[in-house]
Design a protein around this motif. Sequence first.
Motif, PDB file in Angstrom:
ATOM      1  N   ARG A 117       0.825  -1.211   0.000  1.00  0.00           N
ATOM      2  CA  ARG A 117       0.000   0.000   0.000  1.00  0.00           C
ATOM      3  C   ARG A 117       0.854   1.255   0.000  1.00  0.00           C
ATOM      4  O   ARG A 117       0.477   2.265  -0.586  1.00  0.00           O
ATOM      5  CB  ARG A 117      -0.922  -0.021   1.223  1.00  0.00           C
ATOM      6  CG  ARG A 117      -1.631   1.292   1.473  1.00  0.00           C
ATOM      7  CD  ARG A 117      -2.498   1.224   2.712  1.00  0.00           C
ATOM      8  NE  ARG A 117      -2.997   2.541   3.103  1.00  0.00           N
ATOM      9  CZ  ARG A 117      -3.795   2.768   4.133  1.00  0.00           C
ATOM     10  NH1 ARG A 117      -4.178   1.758   4.897  1.00  0.00           N
ATOM     11  NH2 ARG A 117      -4.190   3.997   4.417  1.00  0.00           N
ATOM     12  N   TRP A 168      -6.146   5.075  -2.253  1.00  0.00           N
ATOM     13  CA  TRP A 168      -6.605   6.316  -2.866  1.00  0.00           C
ATOM     14  C   TRP A 168      -6.470   7.487  -1.904  1.00  0.00           C
ATOM     15  O   TRP A 168      -6.080   8.591  -2.295  1.00  0.00           O
ATOM     16  CB  TRP A 168      -8.062   6.176  -3.329  1.00  0.00           C
ATOM     17  CG  TRP A 168      -8.220   5.389  -4.575  1.00  0.00           C
ATOM     18  CD1 TRP A 168      -8.759   4.145  -4.694  1.00  0.00           C
ATOM     19  CD2 TRP A 168      -7.814   5.770  -5.892  1.00  0.00           C
ATOM     20  NE1 TRP A 168      -8.725   3.717  -5.997  1.00  0.00           N
ATOM     21  CE2 TRP A 168      -8.150   4.697  -6.762  1.00  0.00           C
ATOM     22  CE3 TRP A 168      -7.202   6.902  -6.424  1.00  0.00           C
ATOM     23  CZ2 TRP A 168      -7.894   4.734  -8.126  1.00  0.00           C
ATOM     24  CZ3 TRP A 168      -6.936   6.948  -7.795  1.00  0.00           C
ATOM     25  CH2 TRP A 168      -7.291   5.875  -8.621  1.00  0.00           C
ATOM     26  N   ALA A 228      -2.793   8.387  -1.784  1.00  0.00           N
ATOM     27  CA  ALA A 228      -2.386   9.135  -2.980  1.00  0.00           C
ATOM     28  C   ALA A 228      -2.826  10.589  -2.887  1.00  0.00           C
ATOM     29  O   ALA A 228      -2.087  11.509  -3.253  1.00  0.00           O
ATOM     30  CB  ALA A 228      -2.960   8.480  -4.234  1.00  0.00           C
ATOM     31  N   GLY A 229      -4.040  10.834  -2.386  1.00  0.00           N
ATOM     32  CA  GLY A 229      -4.509  12.202  -2.236  1.00  0.00           C
ATOM     33  C   GLY A 229      -3.675  12.991  -1.248  1.00  0.00           C
ATOM     34  O   GLY A 229      -3.324  14.151  -1.500  1.00  0.00           O
ATOM     35  N   THR A 260     -12.148  16.399  -1.331  1.00  0.00           N
ATOM     36  CA  THR A 260     -12.425  15.069  -1.870  1.00  0.00           C
ATOM     37  C   THR A 260     -11.742  13.958  -1.080  1.00  0.00           C
ATOM     38  O   THR A 260     -12.158  12.803  -1.174  1.00  0.00           O
ATOM     39  CB  THR A 260     -11.990  14.977  -3.341  1.00  0.00           C
ATOM     40  OG1 THR A 260     -10.565  15.145  -3.430  1.00  0.00           O
ATOM     41  CG2 THR A 260     -12.681  16.014  -4.191  1.00  0.00           C
ATOM     42  N   VAL A 261     -10.707  14.266  -0.331  1.00  0.00           N
ATOM     43  CA  VAL A 261     -10.011  13.219   0.421  1.00  0.00           C
ATOM     44  C   VAL A 261     -10.480  13.159   1.868  1.00  0.00           C
ATOM     45  O   VAL A 261     -10.032  12.306   2.634  1.00  0.00           O
ATOM     46  CB  VAL A 261      -8.481  13.425   0.397  1.00  0.00           C
ATOM     47  CG1 VAL A 261      -7.958  13.398  -1.029  1.00  0.00           C
ATOM     48  CG2 VAL A 261      -8.091  14.705   1.085  1.00  0.00           C
TER      49      VAL A 261
END
Length: 222
Positions: free
Chosen positions: A5, A149, A152-153, A208-209
């Motif tokens: 991860r 995800w 990554a953000g 969004t995160v």
Amino acid sequence: MIASRYRGSLAVWLLLIAYASLYPFAPLRMPGPGALHDFFAKPRYIVAFDVALNVVAYVPLGVLATLCLAGGERRARGAWKGALFGAALSFALESCQLFLPGRVASLYDVLANTAGAFLGAAAFADPFYPVVTRHLGRWREGFFIDGAWGDAGLVLIGLWLIAQLNPALPFFGAGNIAAPGETAPEAGGLETAAVALGILGFGLFVSTVLRGEQGSLRVTVV
């Protein structure tokens, strides 16, 4: 699964450190006859800010390297792997600086970088792990999107913030719209609009995160 991860985040941080350590990448030259002596000699000037920056830059590396290299081993052993990985990377990059006339290679930089990697890796060793790191991990999973995800953000947010420290770039800007010395009101308006839209886009991305709807707007505004 846990190790895989964080491989992407580790790769991004590795590239960032390599870029900061080796830029500009040219011209190359063979090390001079006294290069090795200068490498191990004490620098004439030791700037506290530079030492602190070398330490801080390798703290995230120590954290991410430990997460990727620990695997199913005991946390303490994984922490030593993360610290040694940071030390090896720093020594390799400082050695490469011997071939760049615009950079100064020093063993003292290696020691500062190693200290930073050790501090990052120590986050997974007792007594720091049960007191701080475990609770920070739970807070991160509960506040931001979990999984790769979300990671990554957070990496992209961190890179955007780091980019603002570059003195060659307009602060919070999207580019030099006005020509140097331009004083026309229209140019100032375009610069203001570009900065506003850039920060607005960044704030929307932050939202969004975030996990959940309550509190997201307040955090995004901050």
